[in-house]
Write an enzyme that holds these catalytic residues in place. Sequence first.
Site, PDB file in Angstrom:
ATOM      1  N   ASN A 115      10.532   3.944   2.747  1.00 24.71           N
ATOM      2  CA  ASN A 115      10.506   3.087   4.147  1.00 24.71           C
ATOM      3  C   ASN A 115      11.945   2.510   4.663  1.00 24.71           C
ATOM      4  O   ASN A 115      11.850   2.090   3.926  1.00 24.71           O
ATOM      5  CB  ASN A 115       9.338   2.998   4.287  1.00 24.71           C
ATOM      6  CG  ASN A 115       7.944   3.391   4.353  1.00 24.71           C
ATOM      7  OD1 ASN A 115       7.642   4.151   4.723  1.00 24.71           O
ATOM      8  ND2 ASN A 115       7.015   2.944   3.026  1.00 24.71           N
TER       9      ASN A 115
ATOM     10  N   HIS B 144      10.956   6.259   8.268  1.00 31.09           N
ATOM     11  CA  HIS B 144      11.698   6.190   7.001  1.00 31.09           C
ATOM     12  C   HIS B 144      13.227   6.796   7.036  1.00 31.09           C
ATOM     13  O   HIS B 144      13.546   6.959   8.085  1.00 31.09           O
ATOM     14  CB  HIS B 144      10.857   7.845   6.457  1.00 31.09           C
ATOM     15  CG  HIS B 144       9.776   7.526   5.932  1.00 31.09           C
ATOM     16  ND1 HIS B 144       9.420   8.000   5.083  1.00 31.09           N
ATOM     17  CD2 HIS B 144       8.326   6.773   6.395  1.00 31.09           C
ATOM     18  CE1 HIS B 144       7.575   7.526   3.823  1.00 31.09           C
ATOM     19  NE2 HIS B 144       7.642   6.895   5.353  1.00 31.09           N
TER      20      HIS B 144
ATOM     21  N   ARG C 261       0.717  -1.466  -0.211  1.00 28.73           N
ATOM     22  CA  ARG C 261      -0.014   0.050  -0.057  1.00 28.73           C
ATOM     23  C   ARG C 261       1.230   1.477  -0.188  1.00 28.73           C
ATOM     24  O   ARG C 261       0.918   1.742  -1.173  1.00 28.73           O
ATOM     25  CB  ARG C 261      -1.053   0.469   0.950  1.00 28.73           C
ATOM     26  CG  ARG C 261      -2.038   0.981   1.046  1.00 28.73           C
ATOM     27  CD  ARG C 261      -1.658   2.438   1.756  1.00 28.73           C
ATOM     28  NE  ARG C 261      -1.025   2.641   2.758  1.00 28.73           N
ATOM     29  CZ  ARG C 261      -0.420   3.580   3.583  1.00 28.73           C
ATOM     30  NH1 ARG C 261      -0.462   4.261   3.187  1.00 28.73           N
ATOM     31  NH2 ARG C 261      -0.387   3.541   4.498  1.00 28.73           N
ATOM     32  N   ASP C 262       1.904   1.438   1.082  1.00 28.49           N
ATOM     33  CA  ASP C 262       2.532   2.591   0.938  1.00 28.49           C
ATOM     34  C   ASP C 262       3.811   2.753  -0.055  1.00 28.49           C
ATOM     35  O   ASP C 262       3.457   3.988  -0.570  1.00 28.49           O
ATOM     36  CB  ASP C 262       2.781   2.628   2.741  1.00 28.49           C
ATOM     37  CG  ASP C 262       3.908   4.535   2.983  1.00 28.49           C
ATOM     38  OD1 ASP C 262       3.515   5.264   1.930  1.00 28.49           O
ATOM     39  OD2 ASP C 262       4.681   3.918   4.079  1.00 28.49           O
TER      40      ASP C 262
ATOM     41  N   CYS D  99       6.052   9.667   0.712  1.00 24.91           N
ATOM     42  CA  CYS D  99       5.412  10.072   1.066  1.00 24.91           C
ATOM     43  C   CYS D  99       4.765  11.077  -0.181  1.00 24.91           C
ATOM     44  O   CYS D  99       5.456  12.282  -0.244  1.00 24.91           O
ATOM     45  CB  CYS D  99       5.002  11.000   2.396  1.00 24.91           C
ATOM     46  SG  CYS D  99       3.937  11.839   2.302  1.00 24.91           S
TER      47      CYS D  99
ATOM     48  N   HIS E 133       6.811   3.982  12.623  1.00 23.22           N
ATOM     49  CA  HIS E 133       6.633   3.658  10.955  1.00 23.22           C
ATOM     50  C   HIS E 133       8.325   5.245  10.457  1.00 23.22           C
ATOM     51  O   HIS E 133       7.797   6.787  10.898  1.00 23.22           O
ATOM     52  CB  HIS E 133       5.145   4.390  11.280  1.00 23.22           C
ATOM     53  CG  HIS E 133       5.146   4.088   8.926  1.00 23.22           C
ATOM     54  ND1 HIS E 133       4.945   3.581   8.700  1.00 23.22           N
ATOM     55  CD2 HIS E 133       6.600   5.145   8.296  1.00 23.22           C
ATOM     56  CE1 HIS E 133       4.426   4.214   7.348  1.00 23.22           C
ATOM     57  NE2 HIS E 133       5.220   4.613   6.727  1.00 23.22           N
TER      58      HIS E 133
END
Length: 317
Positions: free
Chosen positions: A262, A222, A27-28, A253, A220
């Site tokens: 990520n 990065h 997804r991300d 993002c 989460h």
Amino acid sequence: MSHDELPMTVPAEGLPARVRIHEVGARDGLQNEKTAVPTEVKAEFIRRLADAGLTTIEATSFVHPKWVPQLADAEELFPMVSGLGGVRLPVLVPNRRGLDRALALGAREVAVFASATETFARANLNRTLDESLSVFEPVVRQAKEAGAHVRGYVSMCFGDPWEGAVPLDQVVRVCRALHDMGCDELSLGDTIGVATPGHVRALLTGLNAAGVPTDVIGVHFHDTYGQALANTHAALLHGVSTVDASAGGLGGCPYAKSATGNLATEDLVWMLRGLGIDTGVDLGRLVATSTWMAGHLGRPSPSRTVRALSHEDTEEH
């Protein structure tokens, strides 16, 4: 050199025995691709991630196609993977319409996406911070009434590209609001990758003091400044045992131009394996999956572990 012998397992005190990896690559990761990945490729990606031992795989987002065209196939994709036994498949829902679409397809886990800063709330949600929280309240309530598990993402927890440093109490206020409205889990997002370990520990301590327990918190990170693993280790020392990561280091993002990828799931698994922390993940299968996806995307994986182990495989053959 055998992949099974290295890294040598050397446990350290004060760390959890097991970490649940919340895999966000499908997804991300894929939502940031310039071109849409075919639905069948996404479904196969999720199946391969599950086959590698990942038990929480964020599948897609039920957001309006205009905002994230790469995930416009959510209705088609979700039924293709929803039968995976023993795998949690959370989906992102931006509003009640997104929630209705997800629930209609049988989704049992959903996530809302909040911001810790005013500027990002306006850029990403087109609302003030407080307005965005008021929009999420009925979504969370409806999801809970439907028996769904709800995750609350909080972006810009450690820094904002427009506002700079973000006060700890501001992040705590947003997290507390989401916790109070019924979110079962919170994910603290370092959206532009500027966190450092002391900052991570201070925020976690502040959340605990405000009544948000460690066991509902995930992190989460990065890797913009190369700090993602150090920050993860700091969170683990605090007792956090849910860590978000993206297979192959996919994603950034779309609304924060300075954000790079990520934390790569493979890099995380390598560190956790060395610390003797159980993840249930087969690193070899995971590396093969990320290498396969990199082939579909037409570029090498940014994950250092993927590159190192892929290079070894090439040398061995």
